[in-house]
Design a protein around this motif. Sequence first.
Motif, PDB file in Angstrom:
ATOM      1  N   VAL A  92       0.844  -1.203   0.000  1.00 39.45           N
ATOM      2  CA  VAL A  92       0.000   0.000   0.000  1.00 39.45           C
ATOM      3  C   VAL A  92       0.872   1.242   0.000  1.00 39.45           C
ATOM      4  CG1 VAL A  92      -1.693   1.330   1.334  1.00 39.45           C
ATOM      5  CG2 VAL A  92      -1.930  -1.163   1.133  1.00 39.45           C
ATOM      6  N   GLU A  96       0.684   4.048  -2.885  1.00 41.77           N
ATOM      7  CA  GLU A  96       0.325   5.439  -2.567  1.00 41.77           C
ATOM      8  C   GLU A  96       1.397   6.409  -3.059  1.00 41.77           C
ATOM      9  OE1 GLU A  96      -2.543   4.844   1.378  1.00 41.77           O
ATOM     10  OE2 GLU A  96      -0.375   5.183   1.626  1.00 41.77           O
ATOM     11  N   SER A  97       2.652   6.005  -2.914  1.00 42.47           N
ATOM     12  CA  SER A  97       3.756   6.850  -3.404  1.00 42.47           C
ATOM     13  C   SER A  97       3.714   6.957  -4.927  1.00 42.47           C
ATOM     14  CB  SER A  97       5.090   6.251  -2.953  1.00 42.47           C
ATOM     15  OG  SER A  97       6.177   6.984  -3.487  1.00 42.47           O
ATOM     16  N   LYS A  99       1.129   6.616  -6.797  1.00 40.69           N
ATOM     17  CA  LYS A  99      -0.067   7.351  -7.223  1.00 40.69           C
ATOM     18  C   LYS A  99       0.128   8.854  -7.072  1.00 40.69           C
ATOM     19  CE  LYS A  99      -5.043   6.728  -7.294  1.00 40.69           C
ATOM     20  NZ  LYS A  99      -6.152   5.801  -6.928  1.00 40.69           N
ATOM     21  N   ARG A 100       0.954   9.247  -6.106  1.00 36.91           N
ATOM     22  CA  ARG A 100       1.284  10.685  -5.946  1.00 36.91           C
ATOM     23  C   ARG A 100       2.174  11.173  -7.081  1.00 36.91           C
ATOM     24  NH1 ARG A 100       1.958   9.128  -0.604  1.00 36.91           N
ATOM     25  NH2 ARG A 100       4.257   9.073  -0.799  1.00 36.91           N
ATOM     26  N   TRP A 148      -6.358   0.230  -7.477  1.00 32.32           N
ATOM     27  CA  TRP A 148      -5.354   1.281  -7.684  1.00 32.32           C
ATOM     28  C   TRP A 148      -5.436   1.935  -9.057  1.00 32.32           C
ATOM     29  CZ3 TRP A 148      -3.121   3.283  -3.651  1.00 32.32           C
ATOM     30  CH2 TRP A 148      -2.981   2.501  -2.495  1.00 32.32           C
TER      31      TRP A 148
END
Length: 174
Positions: A92, A96-97, A99-100, A148
């Motif tokens: 995760v 998340e990284s 996706k940023r 995702w």
Amino acid sequence: MPAKGPSRKSNLVLIGMPGAGKSTVGVVLAKRLGYDFLDTDVAIQAREGRRLQEIINQDGLAALRRIEEEVLLELRVTRTVIATGGSAIYSVAAMESLKRRGTIVFLDVPLKALLHRVKDMDTRGLIMDPGETFADLYQKRLPLYRRWAEVVIAGREISVEEMVSRIAAPLDSA
Ligand SMILES: Nc1ncnc2c1ncn2[C@@H]1O[C@H](COP(=O)(O)OP(=O)(O)OP(=O)(O)O)[C@@H](O)[C@H]1O
Ligand SMILES: O=C(O)C1=C[C@@H](O)[C@@H](O)[C@H](O)C1
Ligand SMILES: [Mg+2]
């Protein structure tokens, strides 16, 4: 899809099952867009000085997952097509990284097509539990890829070039 020019989300991140075409489509896509290309499996092997399967055989599945997460979290690239490993979605923090830093593109290729493409399951470095089949892996992971995905490219029987065009098209008009 990201706006033209460098930006915090100026990368394209390809996710999907082993055999989906992340590496093959990714390098052609990078050339088509004038982007750099990074294959995180290759980055892992270069960092460790050994193949993915050797990492698993010598240190186990958890070791490869830890190394993969470290490599993904360390990425600071821009204007790059990033071909991830099929197991990237298990972290995760890493997703998340990513996706940023980029737009997550899921190459959604059906199981039957994947089975025709992946003939080296025992040496490819797959993160599979003992006794788990490729079909089990597909069923387990599909919800994670979908969770995702910001863009989904359905890849039933389309060529590498057609997949590239479908991913690049929205960028051309951006
Ligand atoms: N659209 C396509 N049509 C037909 N064959 C394809 C297509 N995309 C990829 N392939 C073939 O499928 C095989 C796997 O492709 P590739 O190595 O790019 O998968 P991958 O998603 O990077 O897998 P992994 O997660 O294991 O790195 C290769 O032999 C490649 O040539
Ligand atoms: O889907 C997987 O579990 C993986 C596939 C390999 O090709 C690599 O991408 C990685 O070692 C893990
Ligand atoms: Mg690959």
